[in-house]
Design a protein around this motif. Structure first.
Motif, PDB file in Angstrom:
ATOM      1  N   ALA A   1      41.061  42.788  43.351  1.00 23.07           N
ATOM      2  CA  ALA A   1      41.196  44.187  42.934  1.00 23.07           C
ATOM      3  C   ALA A   1      42.375  44.868  43.617  1.00 23.07           C
ATOM      4  O   ALA A   1      42.662  46.026  43.333  1.00 23.07           O
ATOM      5  CB  ALA A   1      39.905  44.942  43.216  1.00 23.07           C
ATOM      6  N   GLY A   2      43.044  44.140  44.518  1.00 23.27           N
ATOM      7  CA  GLY A   2      44.240  44.678  45.148  1.00 23.27           C
ATOM      8  C   GLY A   2      44.038  45.325  46.497  1.00 23.27           C
ATOM      9  O   GLY A   2      44.950  45.951  47.034  1.00 23.27           O
ATOM     10  N   HIS A   3      42.857  45.170  47.079  1.00 25.11           N
ATOM     11  CA  HIS A   3      42.587  45.773  48.385  1.00 25.11           C
ATOM     12  C   HIS A   3      43.145  44.899  49.504  1.00 25.11           C
ATOM     13  O   HIS A   3      43.107  43.674  49.423  1.00 25.11           O
ATOM     14  CB  HIS A   3      41.091  45.989  48.583  1.00 25.11           C
TER      15      HIS A   3
ATOM     16  N   ARG B   1      35.349  48.470  53.071  1.00 23.31           N
ATOM     17  CA  ARG B   1      34.515  48.542  51.864  1.00 23.31           C
ATOM     18  C   ARG B   1      33.235  47.707  51.992  1.00 23.31           C
ATOM     19  O   ARG B   1      32.200  48.068  51.461  1.00 23.31           O
ATOM     20  CB  ARG B   1      35.305  48.099  50.644  1.00 23.31           C
ATOM     21  N   LEU B   2      33.325  46.563  52.703  1.00 26.07           N
ATOM     22  CA  LEU B   2      32.159  45.685  52.836  1.00 26.07           C
ATOM     23  C   LEU B   2      31.423  45.888  54.155  1.00 26.07           C
ATOM     24  O   LEU B   2      30.447  45.187  54.433  1.00 26.07           O
ATOM     25  CB  LEU B   2      32.592  44.217  52.700  1.00 26.07           C
ATOM     26  N   ALA B   3      31.900  46.820  54.971  1.00 26.36           N
ATOM     27  CA  ALA B   3      31.285  47.121  56.270  1.00 26.36           C
ATOM     28  C   ALA B   3      31.209  45.880  57.155  1.00 26.36           C
ATOM     29  O   ALA B   3      30.172  45.554  57.741  1.00 26.36           O
ATOM     30  CB  ALA B   3      29.909  47.751  56.082  1.00 26.36           C
ATOM     31  N   ILE B   4      32.343  45.169  57.237  1.00 20.28           N
ATOM     32  CA  ILE B   4      32.464  44.007  58.121  1.00 20.28           C
ATOM     33  C   ILE B   4      33.749  44.176  58.917  1.00 20.28           C
ATOM     34  O   ILE B   4      34.587  45.023  58.601  1.00 20.28           O
ATOM     35  CB  ILE B   4      32.461  42.665  57.340  1.00 20.28           C
ATOM     36  N   SER B   5      33.919  43.368  59.948  1.00 22.55           N
ATOM     37  CA  SER B   5      35.111  43.501  60.779  1.00 22.55           C
ATOM     38  C   SER B   5      36.323  42.881  60.083  1.00 22.55           C
ATOM     39  O   SER B   5      36.179  41.961  59.265  1.00 22.55           O
ATOM     40  CB  SER B   5      34.896  42.820  62.133  1.00 22.55           C
TER      41      SER B   5
ATOM     42  N   ARG C   1      32.831  35.305  47.822  1.00 18.32           N
ATOM     43  CA  ARG C   1      33.081  35.860  46.485  1.00 18.32           C
ATOM     44  C   ARG C   1      33.302  37.361  46.558  1.00 18.32           C
ATOM     45  O   ARG C   1      34.178  37.902  45.882  1.00 18.32           O
ATOM     46  CB  ARG C   1      31.921  35.534  45.531  1.00 18.32           C
ATOM     47  N   GLU C   2      32.534  38.048  47.391  1.00 15.95           N
ATOM     48  CA  GLU C   2      32.719  39.493  47.547  1.00 15.95           C
ATOM     49  C   GLU C   2      34.108  39.809  48.095  1.00 15.95           C
ATOM     50  O   GLU C   2      34.773  40.727  47.611  1.00 15.95           O
ATOM     51  CB  GLU C   2      31.650  40.067  48.480  1.00 15.95           C
ATOM     52  N   VAL C   3      34.537  39.050  49.099  1.00 21.31           N
ATOM     53  CA  VAL C   3      35.868  39.263  49.676  1.00 21.31           C
ATOM     54  C   VAL C   3      36.936  38.967  48.631  1.00 21.31           C
ATOM     55  O   VAL C   3      37.873  39.759  48.447  1.00 21.31           O
ATOM     56  CB  VAL C   3      36.058  38.399  50.945  1.00 21.31           C
ATOM     57  N   LEU C   4      36.798  37.862  47.910  1.00 20.04           N
ATOM     58  CA  LEU C   4      37.780  37.521  46.882  1.00 20.04           C
ATOM     59  C   LEU C   4      37.820  38.586  45.791  1.00 20.04           C
ATOM     60  O   LEU C   4      38.890  38.964  45.317  1.00 20.04           O
ATOM     61  CB  LEU C   4      37.479  36.146  46.284  1.00 20.04           C
TER      62      LEU C   4
END
Length: 98
Positions: free
Chosen positions: A49-51, A59-63, A41-44
């Motif tokens: 939002a257009g990222h 933004r999420l500090a993941i690879s 859900r965070e990724v979606l």
């Protein structure tokens, strides 16, 4: 089961429109939204939002690879080939909502 509005965010006009019409989105679209993991859900949210994928990763500090895996899982849960198709489906469902 998650509330279909729980995945929505305050970023982006599409997410705002989906939130405003969440109760009127067809059940066939709400169900996949409800089974997304918290991180999916965070990724979606970020994608709505257009990222871009790399921006989401930052933004999420993941690879970036992790973002790609989440994108694939999101698409699979919707029964679609790509997350872009998911975003298009969500857009169409909001546009078709009275």
């Amino acid at each position: 089961m998650h509330d279909p509005r729980a995945f929505l965010i305050d970023e982006g006009p599409l997410a705002t429109a989906i939130e405003a019409h969440a109760d009127r989105i067809p059940a066939g679209i709400r169900r996949p939204l409800a089974i997304l993991s918290r991180r999916e859900r965070e990724v979606l949210r970020q994608l709505l939002a257009g990222h871009s994928g790399p921006e989401v990763a930052e933004r999420l500090a993941i690879s970036p690879r992790t973002v790609e895996i989440h994108r694939q899982r999101i698409a699979r849960k919707f029964g679609l080939a790509t997350v872009q198709a998911v975003i298009h489906l969500l857009y169409r469902s909001v546009r078709a909502t009275p």
